[in-house]
Design an enzyme around this catalytic site. Structure first.
Site, PDB file in Angstrom:
ATOM      1  N   HIS A  42       0.855  -1.188   0.000  1.00 42.33           N
ATOM      2  CA  HIS A  42       0.000   0.000   0.000  1.00 42.33           C
ATOM      3  C   HIS A  42       0.888   1.235   0.000  1.00 42.33           C
ATOM      4  CE1 HIS A  42      -3.690   2.268   0.823  1.00 42.33           C
ATOM      5  NE2 HIS A  42      -2.920   3.054   1.551  1.00 42.33           N
ATOM      6  N   ASP A  69     -14.115   4.123   8.343  1.00 36.79           N
ATOM      7  CA  ASP A  69     -13.134   4.912   7.606  1.00 36.79           C
ATOM      8  C   ASP A  69     -13.777   5.701   6.475  1.00 36.79           C
ATOM      9  OD1 ASP A  69     -10.339   5.715   7.118  1.00 36.79           O
ATOM     10  OD2 ASP A  69     -10.718   4.768   5.186  1.00 36.79           O
ATOM     11  N   ARG A  93     -12.510  14.049   7.416  1.00 34.94           N
ATOM     12  CA  ARG A  93     -11.147  14.590   7.577  1.00 34.94           C
ATOM     13  C   ARG A  93     -10.743  15.402   6.355  1.00 34.94           C
ATOM     14  NH1 ARG A  93      -7.894   9.580   7.970  1.00 34.94           N
ATOM     15  NH2 ARG A  93      -6.130  10.989   7.914  1.00 34.94           N
ATOM     16  N   SER A 100      -6.556   4.652   9.614  1.00 35.25           N
ATOM     17  CA  SER A 100      -7.322   4.594   8.371  1.00 35.25           C
ATOM     18  C   SER A 100      -6.741   3.532   7.431  1.00 35.25           C
ATOM     19  CB  SER A 100      -7.277   5.983   7.724  1.00 35.25           C
ATOM     20  OG  SER A 100      -7.664   5.937   6.382  1.00 35.25           O
ATOM     21  N   LYS A 150      -8.090  -0.822   6.975  1.00 38.15           N
ATOM     22  CA  LYS A 150      -8.508  -1.356   5.674  1.00 38.15           C
ATOM     23  C   LYS A 150      -7.614  -2.509   5.241  1.00 38.15           C
ATOM     24  CE  LYS A 150      -8.357   2.805   4.078  1.00 38.15           C
ATOM     25  NZ  LYS A 150      -8.399   4.121   3.473  1.00 38.15           N
TER      26      LYS A 150
HETATM   27  N1  URA Z   1      -4.809   6.993   2.732  1.00 35.56           N
HETATM   28  C1  URA Z   1      -5.779   6.463   3.528  1.00 35.56           C
HETATM   29  O1  URA Z   1      -6.361   5.421   3.212  1.00 35.56           O
HETATM   30  N2  URA Z   1      -6.069   7.104   4.673  1.00 35.56           N
HETATM   31  C2  URA Z   1      -5.462   8.236   5.072  1.00 35.56           C
HETATM   32  O2  URA Z   1      -5.773   8.751   6.111  1.00 35.56           O
HETATM   33  C3  URA Z   1      -4.458   8.794   4.224  1.00 35.56           C
HETATM   34  C4  URA Z   1      -4.145   8.136   3.058  1.00 35.56           C
END
Ligand code: URA
Length: 436
Positions: free
Chosen positions: A82, A161, A168, A183, A187
């Site tokens: 990621h 999220d 946010r 966050s 995931k």
């Molecule tokens: N990517 C995400 O999935 N969450 C964040 O807070 C920042 C980047």
């Protein structure tokens, strides 16, 4: 318990208890705590931070707001990568088939472009017919057959999220290390991978402009992930310039085909291979990253990753014949060249400015509901470190229409920095932080 007391506790810098975090996030998802209180709490976290224990609890509570992907019955190892987001950052499309060719399963759930950073789903959808809305059954099926599948997050995965990230985004609370950690990790853990490699970007095109902040984010991701039982490696990589030679949805798919054919740009291949090498290590197929990298280079030379990528395109509804026919020509009619204004060296091309120009061109979006264009983008003919003569083309630019092209050109011109001397070479992969 009252939300306002939890907000004030955080405002005064206290460490929140599990009960307080559960109350707040649970109430938000259930609709009993309004946006404005969560926004106030997020701002308090932004300024006060969270302890590692609090970050861990927040991640777990967010994860438990939804379902976890069931990968039982499929043979692993499951490892995913990621990125914290960048410009021209298309490594996922190369990495998934590459590591799959070495026996690693990559359950890849990706996002869309938001703000100046690109999104894997938008790139994939530039391939005619390609579907990124796989059902859980399709995801499992394709993952077990091809070694990877690429889809968007379902509504069931970490609903907390979805709500929190949009909030946010409009309340100036994205760039908070504990909030980003929770966050991203909630995931990624929900995807079911056992090993995670994080590409934590720093530089103008990254969320974290400073190396020191990116380092803190990387440590937070590694430590929180490890506490949740995952094997985690983070690489800190330079995002001061766009990665590779193309920025744009179809353009980036084309560049990935080049990489899979062994013709990728040096900077893009360097980051791609270093990340892939760590995935191979986490998947238990190599003893260290040098061996992992060697295996990845050998795999690319066999052509198997390219075959797997094209098989996946067909599997996910994409038209492989059309993809190959469109290669090199699927471009907007609204185009212009940006030429060098001075002779000498290009010092750098500012990734943030290119990313912002990309939003006006139609590559990305400012708001989640905006559409993107498959045929908009930028191709670089030269990058930092290259010699240019005044008048040489530095970029070719395609806009979704004339107005978008005109709006982006001044920003793109200003993204180019010149120098009389050759700029010192930049190390792309600056540091590794590992839990193993
Ligand atoms: N990517 C995400 O999935 N969450 C964040 O807070 C920042 C980047």
């Amino acid at each position: 318990m009252r939300a306002v007391d939890v907000i004030m506790n955080k405002r005064s810098g206290a460490e929140l208890t599990r009960e307080e975090i559960e109350f707040l996030i649970g109430g938000y998802v259930a609709g009993t705590i309004p946006d404005y209180q969560i926004a106030a709490w997020a701002m308090a976290v932004f300024f006060r931070g969270m302890t590692p224990a609090e970050t861990g609890v927040l991640t777990e509570v967010m994860l438990r707001s939804g379902t976890v992907m069931d990968l039982s019955g499929i043979a692993g190892p499951f490892v995913d990568k990621h990125s914290t987001g960048g410009v021209g950052d298309k490594t996922s499309l190369v990495i998934a088939p590459l590591v799959a060719s070495l026996g690693i399963k990559d359950p890849m759930m990706s996002g869309r472009a938001l703000g100046h950073t690109g999104g894997t789903l938008d790139k994939l959808e530039a391939i005619p017919g390609y579907r990124t809305d796989l059902t859980a059954a399709e995801f499992r099926d394709f993952l077990s057959r091809d070694g990877f599948a690429m889809t968007g997050q379902t509504k069931e995965i970490v609903p907390a999220d979805r709500l929190l990230y949009s909030l946010r985004d409009v309340t100036g609370t994205v760039e908070s290390i504990p909030l980003i950690t929770a966050s991203i990790l909630s995931k990624k853990v929900a995807e079911g991978a056992e090993g995670l490699v994080f590409d934590v970007k720093f530089g103008s095109g990254a969320f974290m402009k400073d190396f020191a902040d990116a380092e803190k984010l990387a440590s937070s991701l590694v430590d929180t992930g490890a506490a949740m039982g995952k094997k985690v490696i983070a690489l800190l990589t330079d995002m001061d310039q766009p990665l590779g030679t193309m920025v744009g949805n179809f353009l980036e798919v084309e560049e990935c085909l080049d990489c899979l054919e062994g013709k990728g740009a040096a900077d893009l291949m360097e980051v791609t291979l270093e990340l892939s090498a760590r995935m191979v290590v986490l998947g238990g197929k190599a003893k260290d990253s040098s061996e992992g990298r060697r295996l990845c280079e050998q795999a690319l030379a066999t052509g198997k990753p390219l075959e797997l990528f094209l098989a996946n395109v067909g599997r996910q509804g994409g038209d492989v014949k059309r993809l190959l026919e469109l290669r090199g020509s699927y471009r907007s009619d609204h185009s212009a060249d940006v030429r060098a204004e001075e002779s000498g060296y290009l010092a750098r091309i500012d990734a943030l400015k290119v990313g912002r120009a990309g939003v006006s061109l139609g590559v990305g979006r400012d708001r989640t509901q905006d559409a993107v264009s498959p045929v908009a983008g930028v191709r670089f003919h030269a990058k930092g470190g290259d010699r240019v003569k005044a008048g040489d083309p530095v970029m070719t630019v395609w806009g979704k229409d004339d107005a978008s092209l005109k709006a982006a050109l001044p920003l793109l011109r200003s993204s180019i920095e010149y120098s009389r001397e050759a700029p010192p070479p930049r190390k792309l992969v600056r540091k590794e932080i590992s839990s193993i």
